[in-house]
Scaffold this motif. Structure first.
Motif, PDB file in Angstrom:
ATOM      1  N   ALA A  82      34.371 -57.063  39.937  1.00 44.20           N
ATOM      2  CA  ALA A  82      33.505 -57.043  38.754  1.00 44.20           C
ATOM      3  C   ALA A  82      34.325 -57.057  37.472  1.00 44.20           C
ATOM      4  CB  ALA A  82      32.603 -55.805  38.787  1.00 44.20           C
ATOM      5  N   TYR A  83      35.454 -56.352  37.463  1.00 44.01           N
ATOM      6  CA  TYR A  83      36.315 -56.312  36.265  1.00 44.01           C
ATOM      7  C   TYR A  83      36.872 -57.698  35.972  1.00 44.01           C
ATOM      8  CZ  TYR A  83      39.478 -54.062  32.916  1.00 44.01           C
ATOM      9  OH  TYR A  83      40.134 -53.673  31.769  1.00 44.01           O
ATOM     10  N   ALA A  84      37.282 -58.428  37.019  1.00 44.60           N
ATOM     11  CA  ALA A  84      37.767 -59.798  36.832  1.00 44.60           C
ATOM     12  C   ALA A  84      36.639 -60.693  36.319  1.00 44.60           C
ATOM     13  CB  ALA A  84      38.334 -60.340  38.141  1.00 44.60           C
ATOM     14  N   GLN A  85      35.439 -60.521  36.870  1.00 48.88           N
ATOM     15  CA  GLN A  85      34.304 -61.326  36.417  1.00 48.88           C
ATOM     16  C   GLN A  85      33.924 -60.963  34.993  1.00 48.88           C
ATOM     17  OE1 GLN A  85      31.188 -62.020  39.299  1.00 48.88           O
ATOM     18  NE2 GLN A  85      29.633 -61.844  37.708  1.00 48.88           N
ATOM     19  N   TRP A  86      33.969 -59.674  34.666  1.00 49.00           N
ATOM     20  CA  TRP A  86      33.636 -59.216  33.310  1.00 49.00           C
ATOM     21  C   TRP A  86      34.625 -59.781  32.295  1.00 49.00           C
ATOM     22  CZ3 TRP A  86      35.429 -54.686  30.253  1.00 49.00           C
ATOM     23  CH2 TRP A  86      34.578 -54.388  29.191  1.00 49.00           C
ATOM     24  N   ASN A  87      35.876 -59.987  32.711  1.00 48.55           N
ATOM     25  CA  ASN A  87      36.877 -60.571  31.829  1.00 48.55           C
ATOM     26  C   ASN A  87      36.409 -61.918  31.291  1.00 48.55           C
ATOM     27  OD1 ASN A  87      39.548 -60.829  30.592  1.00 48.55           O
ATOM     28  ND2 ASN A  87      39.917 -62.368  32.161  1.00 48.55           N
ATOM     29  N   GLN A  88      35.653 -62.660  32.086  1.00 47.24           N
ATOM     30  CA  GLN A  88      35.181 -63.976  31.670  1.00 47.24           C
ATOM     31  C   GLN A  88      34.256 -63.895  30.458  1.00 47.24           C
ATOM     32  OE1 GLN A  88      33.033 -66.138  34.718  1.00 47.24           O
ATOM     33  NE2 GLN A  88      33.706 -68.097  33.900  1.00 47.24           N
ATOM     34  N   THR A  89      33.636 -62.745  30.216  1.00 43.90           N
ATOM     35  CA  THR A  89      32.736 -62.597  29.070  1.00 43.90           C
ATOM     36  C   THR A  89      33.494 -62.545  27.757  1.00 43.90           C
ATOM     37  OG1 THR A  89      32.758 -60.168  29.040  1.00 43.90           O
ATOM     38  CG2 THR A  89      31.123 -61.247  30.490  1.00 43.90           C
ATOM     39  N   GLY A  90      34.806 -62.289  27.823  1.00 46.23           N
ATOM     40  CA  GLY A  90      35.599 -62.144  26.611  1.00 46.23           C
ATOM     41  C   GLY A  90      35.587 -60.735  26.056  1.00 46.23           C
ATOM     42  N   LYS A  91      34.814 -59.843  26.644  1.00 42.48           N
ATOM     43  CA  LYS A  91      34.703 -58.472  26.150  1.00 42.48           C
ATOM     44  C   LYS A  91      35.802 -57.571  26.689  1.00 42.48           C
ATOM     45  CE  LYS A  91      29.743 -59.025  25.807  1.00 42.48           C
ATOM     46  NZ  LYS A  91      28.457 -58.666  26.390  1.00 42.48           N
ATOM     47  N   GLU A  92      36.476 -57.994  27.737  1.00 40.39           N
ATOM     48  CA  GLU A  92      37.525 -57.181  28.344  1.00 40.39           C
ATOM     49  C   GLU A  92      38.800 -57.224  27.510  1.00 40.39           C
ATOM     50  OE1 GLU A  92      40.752 -55.839  30.645  1.00 40.39           O
ATOM     51  OE2 GLU A  92      40.524 -57.893  30.005  1.00 40.39           O
ATOM     52  N   GLY A  93      39.029 -58.329  26.830  1.00 42.05           N
ATOM     53  CA  GLY A  93      40.164 -58.406  25.920  1.00 42.05           C
ATOM     54  C   GLY A  93      41.384 -59.124  26.466  1.00 42.05           C
ATOM     55  N   ARG A  94      41.244 -59.791  27.591  1.00 43.22           N
ATOM     56  CA  ARG A  94      42.390 -60.512  28.154  1.00 43.22           C
ATOM     57  C   ARG A  94      42.202 -62.006  27.920  1.00 43.22           C
ATOM     58  NH1 ARG A  94      45.271 -57.086  32.481  1.00 43.22           N
ATOM     59  NH2 ARG A  94      44.410 -55.034  32.069  1.00 43.22           N
ATOM     60  N   ASP A  95      42.349 -62.815  28.964  1.00 40.71           N
ATOM     61  CA  ASP A  95      42.354 -64.269  28.761  1.00 40.71           C
ATOM     62  C   ASP A  95      41.003 -64.950  28.940  1.00 40.71           C
ATOM     63  OD1 ASP A  95      41.989 -64.260  31.487  1.00 40.71           O
ATOM     64  OD2 ASP A  95      43.855 -65.284  31.964  1.00 40.71           O
ATOM     65  N   GLY A  96      39.956 -64.211  29.252  1.00 44.91           N
ATOM     66  CA  GLY A  96      38.632 -64.793  29.360  1.00 44.91           C
ATOM     67  C   GLY A  96      38.377 -65.626  30.604  1.00 44.91           C
ATOM     68  N   THR A  97      39.183 -65.422  31.650  1.00 43.62           N
ATOM     69  CA  THR A  97      38.961 -66.153  32.897  1.00 43.62           C
ATOM     70  C   THR A  97      38.442 -65.205  33.965  1.00 43.62           C
ATOM     71  OG1 THR A  97      41.225 -65.803  33.697  1.00 43.62           O
ATOM     72  CG2 THR A  97      40.805 -67.801  32.397  1.00 43.62           C
ATOM     73  N   ASN A  98      37.800 -65.770  34.975  1.00 45.26           N
ATOM     74  CA  ASN A  98      37.259 -64.988  36.078  1.00 45.26           C
ATOM     75  C   ASN A  98      38.178 -65.160  37.285  1.00 45.26           C
ATOM     76  OD1 ASN A  98      35.820 -63.765  38.113  1.00 45.26           O
ATOM     77  ND2 ASN A  98      34.004 -65.033  37.899  1.00 45.26           N
ATOM     78  N   ASN A  99      39.294 -64.431  37.290  1.00 44.43           N
ATOM     79  CA  ASN A  99      40.179 -64.437  38.454  1.00 44.43           C
ATOM     80  C   ASN A  99      41.001 -63.156  38.469  1.00 44.43           C
ATOM     81  OD1 ASN A  99      42.872 -64.921  37.170  1.00 44.43           O
ATOM     82  ND2 ASN A  99      41.867 -66.808  36.528  1.00 44.43           N
ATOM     83  N   PHE A 100      41.476 -62.811  39.649  1.00 44.85           N
ATOM     84  CA  PHE A 100      42.199 -61.553  39.808  1.00 44.85           C
ATOM     85  C   PHE A 100      43.520 -61.538  39.047  1.00 44.85           C
ATOM     86  CE2 PHE A 100      39.285 -61.394  43.402  1.00 44.85           C
ATOM     87  CZ  PHE A 100      38.831 -60.088  43.325  1.00 44.85           C
ATOM     88  N   ALA A 101      44.176 -62.672  38.928  1.00 45.19           N
ATOM     89  CA  ALA A 101      45.447 -62.730  38.205  1.00 45.19           C
ATOM     90  C   ALA A 101      45.261 -62.343  36.744  1.00 45.19           C
ATOM     91  CB  ALA A 101      46.061 -64.127  38.313  1.00 45.19           C
ATOM     92  N   SER A 102      44.072 -62.580  36.197  1.00 44.06           N
ATOM     93  CA  SER A 102      43.827 -62.286  34.784  1.00 44.06           C
ATOM     94  C   SER A 102      43.780 -60.794  34.484  1.00 44.06           C
ATOM     95  CB  SER A 102      42.525 -62.932  34.326  1.00 44.06           C
ATOM     96  OG  SER A 102      41.410 -62.290  34.923  1.00 44.06           O
ATOM     97  N   ILE A 103      43.627 -59.942  35.498  1.00 41.11           N
ATOM     98  CA  ILE A 103      43.527 -58.505  35.238  1.00 41.11           C
ATOM     99  C   ILE A 103      44.756 -57.744  35.705  1.00 41.11           C
ATOM    100  CG2 ILE A 103      41.009 -58.532  35.210  1.00 41.11           C
ATOM    101  CD1 ILE A 103      41.091 -57.303  38.056  1.00 41.11           C
ATOM    102  N   GLN A 104      45.813 -58.446  36.076  1.00 42.77           N
ATOM    103  CA  GLN A 104      47.044 -57.770  36.469  1.00 42.77           C
ATOM    104  C   GLN A 104      47.763 -57.254  35.226  1.00 42.77           C
ATOM    105  OE1 GLN A 104      48.914 -60.977  38.718  1.00 42.77           O
ATOM    106  NE2 GLN A 104      48.764 -59.690  40.528  1.00 42.77           N
ATOM    107  N   GLY A 105      48.360 -56.085  35.350  1.00 41.30           N
ATOM    108  CA  GLY A 105      49.143 -55.517  34.254  1.00 41.30           C
ATOM    109  C   GLY A 105      48.263 -54.955  33.153  1.00 41.30           C
ATOM    110  N   GLY A 106      48.897 -54.534  32.096  1.00 44.68           N
ATOM    111  CA  GLY A 106      48.175 -53.982  30.955  1.00 44.68           C
ATOM    112  C   GLY A 106      48.251 -52.470  30.909  1.00 44.68           C
ATOM    113  N   TRP A 107      47.576 -51.900  29.935  1.00 41.88           N
ATOM    114  CA  TRP A 107      47.591 -50.455  29.715  1.00 41.88           C
ATOM    115  C   TRP A 107      46.385 -49.813  30.369  1.00 41.88           C
ATOM    116  CZ3 TRP A 107      52.122 -49.123  28.147  1.00 41.88           C
ATOM    117  CH2 TRP A 107      52.855 -49.981  27.332  1.00 41.88           C
TER     118      TRP A 107
END
Length: 123
Positions: A82-107
């Motif tokens: 869900a976090y990877a999918q939520w990233n696609q909304t642009g509200k998560e603050g990363r790259d705006g894609t829906n994939n697991f690689a997009s949520i690796q790393g960070g604070w």
């Protein structure tokens, strides 16, 4: 955080708000939680399908567990999906894609705030 929709899908709650500047907390960790300390609820719906290898091993959260094991706990892999999918909304603050690689790393302070709805106290 989870609502079972009864049809094989789950609605998952995250929180969105502007994140603050990076600060060092008294314990030496780095924080970048919400600037106003309180987020606004936002929701995403995911199905029960999880990424597995060709041999049926879970590929991300619960890595190494076989998908047929009835002892598996689904909430962590579903939250990660869900976090990877939520990233696609642009509200998560990363790259705006829906994939697991997009949520690796960070604070983690940012993730904590997005999951809990508030910034953890720094004392």
């Amino acid at each position: 955080m989870f609502i079972d929709n009864g049809d094989g899908t789950f609605t998952v709650r995250f929180y969105t708000a502007p994140t603050g500047p990076f600060t060092t907390t008294p314990d030496g960790s780095i924080s970048a939680g919400f600037t106003n300390n309180l987020g606004t609820a936002d929701y995403v719906t995911v199905d029960r399908k999880l990424a597995v290898s060709t041999t049926g091993i879970l590929a991300y959260a619960d890595y190494g567990a076989n998908y047929t094991n009835t002892a598996n706990s689904l909430w962590i892999p579903l939250a990660e999906k869900a976090y990877a999918q939520w990233n696609q909304t642009g509200k998560e603050g990363r790259d705006g894609t829906n994939n697991f690689a997009s949520i690796q790393g960070g604070w983690m302070a940012t993730v904590d705030a997005q999951v809990l709805g508030t910034t953890r106290p720094t004392t």
